[in-house]
Enzyme design. Structure first.
Site, PDB file in Angstrom:
ATOM      1  N   LYS A 112       5.216  -1.625   2.535  1.00 28.34           N
ATOM      2  CA  LYS A 112       4.632  -2.234   3.303  1.00 28.34           C
ATOM      3  C   LYS A 112       3.737  -1.133   4.086  1.00 28.34           C
ATOM      4  O   LYS A 112       3.441  -0.899   4.860  1.00 28.34           O
ATOM      5  CB  LYS A 112       5.807  -3.615   4.024  1.00 28.34           C
ATOM      6  CG  LYS A 112       5.604  -4.481   3.942  1.00 28.34           C
ATOM      7  CD  LYS A 112       5.559  -5.404   4.669  1.00 28.34           C
ATOM      8  CE  LYS A 112       5.504  -6.797   4.371  1.00 28.34           C
ATOM      9  NZ  LYS A 112       6.414  -7.842   4.447  1.00 28.34           N
ATOM     10  N   LYS A 195       2.875  -8.684  -6.697  1.00 27.92           N
ATOM     11  CA  LYS A 195       3.688 -10.174  -5.970  1.00 27.92           C
ATOM     12  C   LYS A 195       3.110 -11.180  -4.883  1.00 27.92           C
ATOM     13  O   LYS A 195       1.846 -10.470  -4.762  1.00 27.92           O
ATOM     14  CB  LYS A 195       4.810  -9.527  -5.639  1.00 27.92           C
ATOM     15  CG  LYS A 195       5.060 -10.894  -4.562  1.00 27.92           C
ATOM     16  CD  LYS A 195       6.891 -10.174  -3.907  1.00 27.92           C
ATOM     17  CE  LYS A 195       6.127 -10.136  -1.842  1.00 27.92           C
ATOM     18  NZ  LYS A 195       6.622 -11.181  -1.479  1.00 27.92           N
ATOM     19  N   LYS A 198       0.757 -13.038   1.277  1.00 27.21           N
ATOM     20  CA  LYS A 198       0.298 -14.016   2.308  1.00 27.21           C
ATOM     21  C   LYS A 198      -0.248 -12.575   2.674  1.00 27.21           C
ATOM     22  O   LYS A 198      -2.393 -13.211   3.047  1.00 27.21           O
ATOM     23  CB  LYS A 198       1.221 -13.991   3.966  1.00 27.21           C
ATOM     24  CG  LYS A 198       1.666 -15.267   3.086  1.00 27.21           C
ATOM     25  CD  LYS A 198       2.550 -15.809   4.255  1.00 27.21           C
ATOM     26  CE  LYS A 198       4.085 -15.998   4.491  1.00 27.21           C
ATOM     27  NZ  LYS A 198       5.102 -15.092   4.658  1.00 27.21           N
TER      28      LYS A 198
HETATM   29  N1  AQP Z   1       5.309 -14.014  -5.094  1.00 27.69           N
HETATM   30  C1  AQP Z   1       6.587 -14.785  -4.563  1.00 27.69           C
HETATM   31  N2  AQP Z   1       6.793 -15.025  -5.485  1.00 27.69           N
HETATM   32  C2  AQP Z   1       8.317 -16.087  -5.275  1.00 27.69           C
HETATM   33  N3  AQP Z   1       8.888 -15.677  -3.989  1.00 27.69           N
HETATM   34  C3  AQP Z   1       8.126 -15.424  -2.881  1.00 27.69           C
HETATM   35  N4  AQP Z   1       8.231 -15.423  -1.538  1.00 27.69           N
HETATM   36  C4  AQP Z   1       6.776 -13.962  -1.256  1.00 27.69           C
HETATM   37  N5  AQP Z   1       6.704 -14.070  -2.627  1.00 27.69           N
HETATM   38  C5  AQP Z   1       6.692 -15.038  -2.298  1.00 27.69           C
HETATM   39  C6  AQP Z   1       9.784 -15.824  -1.057  1.00 27.69           C
HETATM   40  O1  AQP Z   1       8.830 -16.685  -0.071  1.00 27.69           O
HETATM   41  C7  AQP Z   1       9.828 -16.532   1.173  1.00 27.69           C
HETATM   42  C8  AQP Z   1       8.831 -16.578   1.919  1.00 27.69           C
HETATM   43  O2  AQP Z   1       8.586 -15.167   2.447  1.00 27.69           O
HETATM   44  P1  AQP Z   1       8.216 -14.235   3.661  1.00 27.69           P
HETATM   45  O3  AQP Z   1       7.440 -14.780   4.596  1.00 27.69           O
HETATM   46  O4  AQP Z   1      10.243 -14.043   4.270  1.00 27.69           O
HETATM   47  O5  AQP Z   1       7.401 -13.321   3.357  1.00 27.69           O
HETATM   48  P2  AQP Z   1       7.793 -11.835   1.879  1.00 27.69           P
HETATM   49  O6  AQP Z   1       8.820 -12.097   1.165  1.00 27.69           O
HETATM   50  O7  AQP Z   1       7.468 -10.770   2.522  1.00 27.69           O
HETATM   51  O8  AQP Z   1       6.493 -12.999   1.320  1.00 27.69           O
HETATM   52  P3  AQP Z   1       4.721 -13.111   1.564  1.00 27.69           P
HETATM   53  O9  AQP Z   1       3.696 -13.894   1.410  1.00 27.69           O
HETATM   54  O10 AQP Z   1       4.485 -11.506   0.747  1.00 27.69           O
HETATM   55  O11 AQP Z   1       4.543 -11.790   3.336  1.00 27.69           O
HETATM   56  P4  AQP Z   1       3.611 -10.756   3.493  1.00 27.69           P
HETATM   57  O12 AQP Z   1       2.530 -10.868   3.100  1.00 27.69           O
HETATM   58  O13 AQP Z   1       4.020 -11.502   5.712  1.00 27.69           O
HETATM   59  O14 AQP Z   1       4.931  -9.874   3.345  1.00 27.69           O
HETATM   60  C9  AQP Z   1      11.128 -15.534   0.797  1.00 27.69           C
HETATM   61  O15 AQP Z   1      11.839 -16.449  -0.235  1.00 27.69           O
HETATM   62  C10 AQP Z   1      10.290 -15.268   0.292  1.00 27.69           C
HETATM   63  O16 AQP Z   1      10.725 -14.174  -1.159  1.00 27.69           O
END
Ligand code: AQP
Length: 333
Positions: A112, A195, A198
């Site tokens: 990030k 991965k 969002k």
């Molecule tokens: N690609 C993924 N595959 C499986 N699990 C995933 N998680 C996130 N991306 C994947 C799981 O979703 C939960 C919530 O995630 P988060 O909101 O804490 O943010 P993150 O892990 O950083 O996921 P994002 O979607 O990529 O969000 P942003 O872009 O905002 O950083 C967690 O349990 C995570 O493991």
């Protein structure tokens, strides 16, 4: 000991298929296994640039997604991280026993922060310490997350052990990561080595829980693949990240194994497979999207559910923080 299960998602944008298959789907199945606390992690959401005008609505949307996916607010407590002040307070205490060197090794920070880590905020750097506080504050025994959060949870266990060792106590419960299901790391539809996220720039890289049927069909149709047919063996699949991702998603949605999916589609063209995958996604997601929209039409109801959850969260968090402070030697009444 009865289980206490805690997890959360950041209101950074709409939830996607990765969030659903990696975490949310598992949360639903855990509701009868112990006390469940599911948080909207809004303090985490501000560690990257965000929009102050939409944060509140995004928070409601995440809560609505939890309920629409099957979390029952009568069984689980849904709450907002920033409404429970103890998260930030415990984080500070834990920050004093968190090592910079270990934080520097966190891959999410590196991803990030990008190339300009010098300009990254302290909040982004210390994100895993706040996450440790989120979990330890509730003496959580189990934390259902996707694979990307495994490293942060290991650090939370490490910080809990440091606290227990330093103060010669067994106060903090060491949380177990629960990384379950066939799709613990769903990858981007544009690049099978990244991965699904969002915050990825291209909306075509992910299936959002808010996407309608036409958009889901379009996104899978345009999903990156290679020129070969659907893999006909696990070995062949493992060499092809984009194909593997689509098979993994199909298998997780259908509650089948990758072998079973390969037995049905292996050797066939991707056109038909992508069509079947889109249909399956729509069948799973359309009812969730519909329920989410119905819930969002009545924000007062969501707010009432969150207020109830906040009260339960504070009930647990208050005494845990107080006891931790007593152990650390603070003056406490
Ligand atoms: N690609 C993924 N595959 C499986 N699990 C995933 N998680 C996130 N991306 C994947 C799981 O979703 C939960 C919530 O995630 P988060 O909101 O804490 O943010 P993150 O892990 O950083 O996921 P994002 O979607 O990529 O969000 P942003 O872009 O905002 O950083 C967690 O349990 C995570 O493991």
């Amino acid at each position: 000991m009865t289980k206490r299960i805690l997890s959360g998602m950041q209101p950074t944008s709409h939830l996607h298929l990765g969030n659903y298959l990696g975490a949310l789907k598992n949360w639903v199945g855990l509701q009868d296994e112990g006390e469940c606390l599911y948080m909207v992690a809004d303090l985490h959401a501000i560690t990257m640039p965000y929009d102050q005008d939409t944060l509140k609505q995004a928070t409601r949307e995440i809560a609505a997604a939890y309920i629409a996916a099957g979390v029952d607010p009568d069984k689980a407590s849904l709450f907002v991280q920033s409404s429970v002040a103890e998260h930030s307070q415990l984080m500070w205490l834990l920050a004093t026993m968190s090592q910079m060197g270990k934080l520097e090794r966190m891959t999410q920070f590196k991803d990030k922060a990008g190339k300009d880590a010098e300009r990254a905020g302290l909040g982004l750097f210390s994100y895993p310490v706040l996450m440790a506080a989120d979990v330890l504050l509730y003496q959580a025994t189990d934390v259902p997350v996707g694979d990307d959060q495994k490293q942060h949870l290991e650090l939370a266990r490490d910080i809990a052990s440091t606290f227990n060792h330093r103060y010669d106590t067994e106060f903090f419960t060491l949380p177990e990561p629960m990384i379950k299901g066939g799709a613990t790391r769903v990858m981007s539809l544009r690049d099978g080595t990244q991965k699904m996220s969002k915050s990825a720039e291209s909306d075509m890289s992910r299936i959002n829980l808010t996407d309608d049927a036409d958009l889901i069909v379009k996104k899978f149709k345009k999903a990156k693949t290679d020129p070969h047919p659907v893999p006909d063996s696990i070995d062949n699949m493992n060499e092809r990240p984009e194909a593997k991702n689509l098979i993994t998603i199909y298998a997780a949605l259908a509650d089948r194994s990758a072998e079973q999916v390969i037995a049905e589609f292996g050797g066939k063209g991707f056109g038909d497979f992508k069509k079947a995958l889109a249909e399956l996604s729509i069948a799973t997601l359309a009812p969730i999207t519909e329920r989410m929209n119905a819930l969002l039409a009545n924000p007062a109801e969501i707010d009432a559910i969150l207020e109830k959850g906040n009260a339960r969260a504070r009930e647990i968090a208050g005494p845990v923080l107080k006891d931790a402070m007593k152990i650390m030697g603070f003056w406490q009444k």
